[in-house]
Design a protein around this motif. Structure first.
Motif, short mmCIF file in Angstrom:
data_model
loop_
_atom_site.label_atom_id
_atom_site.label_comp_id
_atom_site.label_asym_id
_atom_site.label_seq_id
_atom_site.Cartn_x
_atom_site.Cartn_y
_atom_site.Cartn_z
N ARG A 11 -21.49 -0.94 -16.25
CA ARG A 11 -20.69 0.26 -16.49
C ARG A 11 -19.98 0.61 -15.18
O ARG A 11 -20.46 0.28 -14.10
N ARG A 13 -18.68 2.72 -12.02
CA ARG A 13 -19.21 3.77 -11.16
C ARG A 13 -18.10 4.22 -10.22
O ARG A 13 -17.21 3.46 -9.87
N GLU A 19 -21.63 7.96 -8.88
CA GLU A 19 -21.89 8.47 -10.22
C GLU A 19 -21.28 7.52 -11.24
O GLU A 19 -20.25 6.91 -11.01
N ARG A 20 -21.94 7.45 -12.39
CA ARG A 20 -21.44 6.61 -13.47
C ARG A 20 -20.20 7.26 -14.08
O ARG A 20 -20.18 8.46 -14.34
N ASP A 22 -18.34 7.81 -17.08
CA ASP A 22 -18.72 7.72 -18.49
C ASP A 22 -17.49 7.87 -19.38
O ASP A 22 -17.35 8.85 -20.10
N GLU A 23 -16.57 6.89 -19.30
CA GLU A 23 -15.40 6.94 -20.16
C GLU A 23 -15.58 6.06 -21.37
O GLU A 23 -14.65 5.86 -22.15
N GLY A 24 -16.77 5.50 -21.55
CA GLY A 24 -17.07 4.74 -22.74
C GLY A 24 -16.95 3.23 -22.61
O GLY A 24 -17.27 2.49 -23.53
N GLU A 26 -18.05 -0.32 -21.43
CA GLU A 26 -19.26 -1.02 -21.01
C GLU A 26 -19.01 -2.51 -21.20
O GLU A 26 -18.44 -2.93 -22.20
#
Length: 159
Positions: A11, A13, A19-20, A22-24, A26
């Motif tokens: 994913r 960072r 921090e990850r 997180d836009e979806g 992977e």
């Protein structure tokens, strides 16, 4: 790559704060070289099998057998490959055409610049010869025309 893992998830960072993001998005990597006795390992084994009898998973074994041994499957596979080949040819032709046009434009610009430069030199040579009574050789010397280019101008003025 592989890090010795049969499968791993990646994913994004943020580098500055770790921090990850997180836009979806992977990415899942599968190491096909690890063919251990797990569901994933057996599937990776099956992906490398050329003989359907060596395939662990029944559904996959049936499909491979159909495409390799059944006349209808063979015909279907030939059609699939023909379609892939046809699309590849079309894509290759489109890429080649685009590259050819780009090269043609570039060559045209270069040729146009050369022709424009040559025309400017020809005008300069004519002026030096008519207004200053220079010979062709003197005009070429005055304009610092390289020896390898002089024959072009000599030929132009000889005709």
């Amino acid at each position: 790559m592989g890090y010795g893992l049969p499968i791993y998830h990646s994913r994004y960072r943020i580098d500055e704060n770790n921090e990850r993001l997180d836009e979806g998005t992977e990415i899942i990597y599968v190491n096909a070289n690890i063919q251990e006795d797990t569901a994933l390992g057996r599937l990776m084994h099956d992906m490398f099998c050329t003989d359907p009898k060596d395939i662990h998973y029944e559904f996959l074994r049936k499909r491979v057998r159909y495409y390799k041994e059944n006349e209808g499957g063979k015909r279907e596979m030939c059609e699939i490959w023909e379609e892939i080949r046809r699309k590849g040819l079309l894509e290759g032709e489109a890429i080649g055409e685009a590259r050819g046009k780009a090269i043609g434009r570039q060559d045209g610009l270069i040729e146009g610049k050369l022709i424009g430069k040559q025309q400017g030199i020809i005008v300069s040579i004519k002026k030096l010869m008519s207004k200053n009574a220079y010979t062709l050789e003197e005009a070429l010397d005055f304009l610092d025309i390289p020896k390898e280019e002089r024959s072009l101008y000599i030929e132009i003025f000889a005709s």
